[in-house]
Design an enzyme around this catalytic site. Structure first.
Site, mmCIF file in Angstrom:
data_model
loop_
_atom_site.group_PDB
_atom_site.id
_atom_site.type_symbol
_atom_site.label_atom_id
_atom_site.label_comp_id
_atom_site.label_asym_id
_atom_site.label_seq_id
_atom_site.Cartn_x
_atom_site.Cartn_y
_atom_site.Cartn_z
ATOM 1 N N ASN A 1 15.590 -14.182 35.129
ATOM 2 C CA ASN A 1 14.527 -13.857 34.187
ATOM 3 C C ASN A 1 13.253 -13.443 34.890
ATOM 4 O OD1 ASN A 1 16.109 -14.365 31.955
ATOM 5 N ND2 ASN A 1 15.438 -16.506 31.747
ATOM 6 N N CYS B 1 30.164 -18.811 39.071
ATOM 7 C CA CYS B 1 29.320 -20.003 39.092
ATOM 8 C C CYS B 1 28.189 -19.786 40.086
ATOM 9 C CB CYS B 1 30.140 -21.232 39.460
ATOM 10 S SG CYS B 1 29.321 -22.792 39.072
ATOM 11 N N GLY C 1 30.065 -22.126 43.270
ATOM 12 C CA GLY C 1 31.503 -21.968 43.204
ATOM 13 C C GLY C 1 32.316 -23.075 43.811
ATOM 14 N N TRP C 2 31.671 -24.131 44.309
ATOM 15 C CA TRP C 2 32.470 -25.192 44.927
ATOM 16 C C TRP C 2 32.465 -26.487 44.113
ATOM 17 C CZ3 TRP C 2 28.749 -23.586 49.097
ATOM 18 C CH2 TRP C 2 27.476 -24.122 48.893
ATOM 19 N N ASP C 3 31.903 -26.476 42.919
ATOM 20 C CA ASP C 3 31.915 -27.662 42.069
ATOM 21 C C ASP C 3 32.671 -27.391 40.772
ATOM 22 O OD1 ASP C 3 30.475 -29.625 43.635
ATOM 23 O OD2 ASP C 3 28.697 -28.412 43.339
ATOM 24 N N ARG D 1 29.135 -34.322 48.959
ATOM 25 C CA ARG D 1 29.302 -34.874 47.617
ATOM 26 C C ARG D 1 29.640 -36.363 47.652
ATOM 27 N NH1 ARG D 1 26.474 -31.284 46.371
ATOM 28 N NH2 ARG D 1 27.073 -29.448 45.157
#
Length: 865
Positions: free
Chosen positions: A583, A672, A675-677, A718
């Site tokens: 935005n 995403c 892209g890794w979650d 994580r």
């Protein structure tokens, strides 16, 4: 010092404070210079008497490297301080360096009841010394008359300095104190309990079996193995108190801490569990310990005084909180023992402030009492009067592991070196399969040079050529897809595997341009293909805001579909979050504007921070000991945590992708932020529902290795073990819980059972294996995980009968499955959330029934009730 040479043995022992700084070799050398060979013989004999009578530890602080810089120049003024009990000594201070060299030796009075040697590295300053790191070395099983020289990683002293600690210190240890039989006897007992140990592959490769070895093969059949597990500390008289809603269960036994795990061994396990008892023997891998607290609790035997209590909270709620009450020593040091009779002993059925000992009529066996008395005998004689109570030692050691969670991963990379040399070829790297050594800065990953026939290798369940060949992607002419090796040395993107599948029409040069345009270099790649229809499932990260889309990226997007196919982009994020970053530039992600894109759908999956908060709220609710019905509706409280809603979001997203690809024949690009979650979870769940191969034991391991391990899920970060961010995010756990929900709905569709999922989740958090170490394949290559650690895939292969359902058949269910996602079907996984609760409930009711039976017998004995 040499004045001691003219004294008799007793005088030498009395003046040991004067000689403790010298070694036997120095004594003899000085005696030769003073009085010749005869004096040397006398000096050697006296020195040996001193060492044998009192015990000597020689610690040589040699050097350190890569210490944290405190000064403006980026260096420090480091020195090392050694602490054993009340004895302290320190090295000289090095000036303006991050790689100091001290080479100083200290000879100290030593007893194994000291448990640990603490070495602190400090920076000297006028305003106050700053901690650069700490090493705690267990000494219960330090082998005598051997030099132990190792590099030890410096860990934080407390939580305040946890993020600024780095570097290593090189230390040599030597002692003449003989090994005690007690610690090894304790470990032999624990290692003899089958339920507490994991089975490793037992076969040995032909080449090594022909050469022969002096290594005991019996020691490597289980993990932890006798060759690598050492006892760090133990307490002989501990009561485990467990809560399950309103029920309370007690168990008396011993608490044992090793370099692998925390083990509670109950009396029932030692003497044999009767029909009216439940064995509460349990173990906790050190990597699974989330927090530990220490406080005091009222005397559970009904008498005066208090007992120390250590409460351990686990990462997975299989056991939730474990309360260990140390009844051997009260807060004032007085010995407390269970009463010999059951008079005036009451066990409350429901949670009450006043707890009491439920099984007082039984004399406890005092598990490991004799073994630990051998360790503590010298302290009782006054040799080490400053010894701290066992609860303080165990709490400090567990807290040290929690403050420095990365130590768990370092342990998995260093402890199994002797074990790896004797494991079968299928469990470790095959030297004959490896290419020429590559530079350390750009290593070639193991999965890249595996041959297709090596697909059974336990370190590489996912071999790109084999798996993609199964999906119809080969090197045959006319195939629309190819396996690219452009990222072989991770120079395109560090978060992708070395080999990826891209359109055959796109050259490798285009991949570099597309990677520079996308976050973390995660350009669009294929992860699954429908062999029957040809539609594909792809993954990528979002475009970088404010960067013009290159033509190469557009060609890559167009190459994802053929002329007759159309592409649907599925954005895992919430629509507001997805558009927020663009935005500011008054635009949107250029990926959405390609001509082969039919639509862009938002899955509205919450961010990982929201997932973490919902998990913490759910764990707090389930671990509470109050009656939830008194304080509101349990269902409403559980719904307020948001955990089940998050699971429903993920399962519904997988169903949405399956519907697009199977019912509507669209190719799908999972899009995403990184892209890794959530991207990894949704694509993996969709593949699980569409491909029956992934619902087998071997296929599921391939799926996990491909979607999470190979494609860069940040396992170490994580799990909160990176050393930089202590927060834990439940991405992989959410995936396992979603799979568990599907197996509960459609158990016949899966070859594996719940035991497999429970153990897989525990191995992820345990810190015993290298399978889930590091964040990317590049990091695993650079650190040598495949050569230094053990893969947990071998555990599943060795115990296949335990995890495979005997009645599984491929023909029971259709090829594609659709799990139900309504609030009536998605639930907390009972085996994970309530498995330990059920055991505690049973133990509490049996103990309560036994108490009432004993009271009734006593009443009948005196003629009234």
């Amino acid at each position: 010092f040499f004045s001691c040479l003219t004294m008799d043995v007793n005088e030498v022992v009395e003046h040991v404070e004067d000689v403790e700084a010298a070694t036997s070799a120095e004594v003899v050398e000085g005696a030769v210079e003073v009085g010749g060979a005869k004096a040397a013989d006398e000096a050697f004999g006296m020195a040996q008497v001193v060492e044998e009578e009192l015990g000597i530890l020689r610690i040589t602080v040699i050097k350190a490297r890569e210490l944290r810089g405190v000064n403006r120049s980026g260096t420090s003024d480091p020195y090392a301080k050694i602490t054993i009990g009340n004895t302290e000594c320190q090295t000289n201070c090095a000036s303006q360096t991050s790689n100091p060299s001290w080479c100083q030796e200290f000879s100290l009075l030593f007893d194994r009841d000291s448990r640990f040697i603490t070495v602190d590295v400090l920076d000297r300053s006028i305003t106050g010394d700053t901690s650069l790191g700490r090493v705690m070395l267990p000494v219960l099983e330090l082998r005598p008359h051997e030099k132990h020289r190792h590099w030890y990683p410096l860990a934080a002293k407390d939580s305040k300095t946890a993020k600024g600690c780095k570097g290593e210190i090189f230390i040599e240890l030597w002692t003449n104190v003989p090994l005690l039989k007690g610690p090894r006897a304790i470990l032999r007992h624990i290692q003899g309990v089958a339920a507490l140990n994991l089975q490793l592959p037992k076969q040995v490769n032909d080449q090594e079996s022909e050469q022969g070895t002096d290594f005991d093969l019996e020691q490597i059949e289980t993990l932890p193995c006798a060759a690598t597990e050492i006892l760090e500390d133990a307490a002989a008289s501990v009561i485990l108190r467990c809560f399950a809603d309103n029920s309370v269960a007690y168990s008396h036994g011993a608490l044992v801490l090793t370099n692998y795990r925390l083990v509670f061994v109950s009396d029932a396990q030692v003497r044999g569990c009767s029909a009216t008892e439940v064995d509460l023997t349990t173990q906790v891998p050190l990597g699974n310990v989330l927090s530990v607290t220490k406080d005091l609790v009222d005397n559970i035997f009904g008498g005066p005084g208090q007992h120390p209590r250590v409460t351990v909270r686990l990462r997975t709620p299989a056991c939730n909180n474990l309360e260990f009450i140390f009844v051997e020593e009260s807060s004032e040091g007085a010995v407390q023992s269970p009463p010999k009779s059951s008079k005036d002993v009451e066990l409350p059925l429901f949670h009450d402030k006043k707890m009491s000992w439920p099984c007082a009529q039984k004399r406890t066996l005092q598990v490991f009492r004799e073994e630990l008395e051998e360790v503590e005998s010298r302290r009782k004689q006054g040799v080490e009067a400053s010894m701290r109570p066992s609860d303080m030692r165990l709490h400090q050691r567990l807290e040290w592991y929690i403050i420095n969670p990365w130590i768990i991963d370092h342990f998995a990379m260093t402890i199994h070196a002797p074990l790896l040399r004797r494991l079968p070829r299928s469990t470790r790297a095959s030297p004959e399969a490896s290419p020429e050594p590559s530079p350390p800065s750009s290593p070639i990953p193991r999965s890249a040079w595996l041959k297709p026939e090596d697909a059974v290798n336990i370190w590489a369940k996912y071999v790109p050529e084999v798996e993609m060949g199964r999906l119809g992607i080969t090197e045959a002419e006319g195939c629309e897809w190819r396996i690219s090796s452009a990222n072989m040395r991770f120079n395109v993107t560090p978060t992708y595997p070395a080999k990826v599948v891209v359109p055959a029409s796109v050259p490798d040069a285009y991949l570099q341009a597309s990677a520079q345009f996308r976050r973390h270099g995660r350009f669009p790649v294929l992860v699954w293909r429908n062999v029957d229809t040809g539609v594909v499932l792809c993954r990528c990260a979002e475009a970088l805001p404010g960067v013009k889309a290159p033509a190469q990226d557009e060609q890559l997007i167009l190459g994802l579909t053929s002329a007759k196919e159309q592409l649907v982009i599925v954005d895992c994020r919430e629509s507001m979050v997805s558009n927020m970053s663009f935005n500011f530039f008054k635009g949107k992600d250029p990926t959405f504007d390609h001509r082969n894109v039919v639509s862009v759908d938002y899955l509205e999956i919450p961010p990982v921070t929201s997932m973490a908060r919902s998990l913490e709220a759910a764990e707090d609710l389930m671990s509470s000991t109050i009656d939830n019905q008194k304080y509101g509706d349990y269902g409403a409280q559980l719904h307020a945590t948001g955990w089940l809603d998050n699971l429903r979001h993920l399962l519904n997203s997988a169903n949405f992708i399956v519907n697009l690809m199977v019912a509507r024949n669209y190719s799908v690009l999972v899009h995403c932020a990184s892209g890794w979650d959530s991207g990894a979870i949704t694509s993996a769940l969709a593949e699980l529902c569409m491909d029956p191969y992934y619902r087998t034991l071997d296929g599921f391991l391939v799926l996990v290795e491909k979607e999470f391990i190979a494609f860069g899920h940040k396992f170490q970060t994580r799990a909160g073990r990176s050393g930089k961010d202590e927060r834990r995010f439940p991405t992989f756990r959410q995936f396992i819980e979603c799979v568990a929900n599907i197996t509960l709905q459609l158990p016949d569709a899966f070859e594996f059972n719940e035991d497999f999922l429970v153990d897989l989740l525990e191995y992820y958090t345990s810190g015993w294996f290298g399978t889930f170490l590091k964040d990317t394949e590049q990091e695993r290559c650079q650190s040598g995980v495949w050569e230094k650690a053990i893969s947990c895939w071998g555990i599943f292969d060795a115990s296949r009968d335990k995890y495979v359902r005997k009645d599984f058949s491929d023909d029971i269910h259709d090829k594609v499955i659709y799990p139900a996602v309504s609030i009536r079907h998605v639930q907390l996984w009972p085996r994970l959330w309530f498995g330990w609760y059920n055991t505690v409930h049973k133990a509490a009711w049996l103990q309560n029934r036994e108490r009432h039976a004993n009271n009734k017998t006593k009443c009948l004995g005196v003629g009234h009730c």
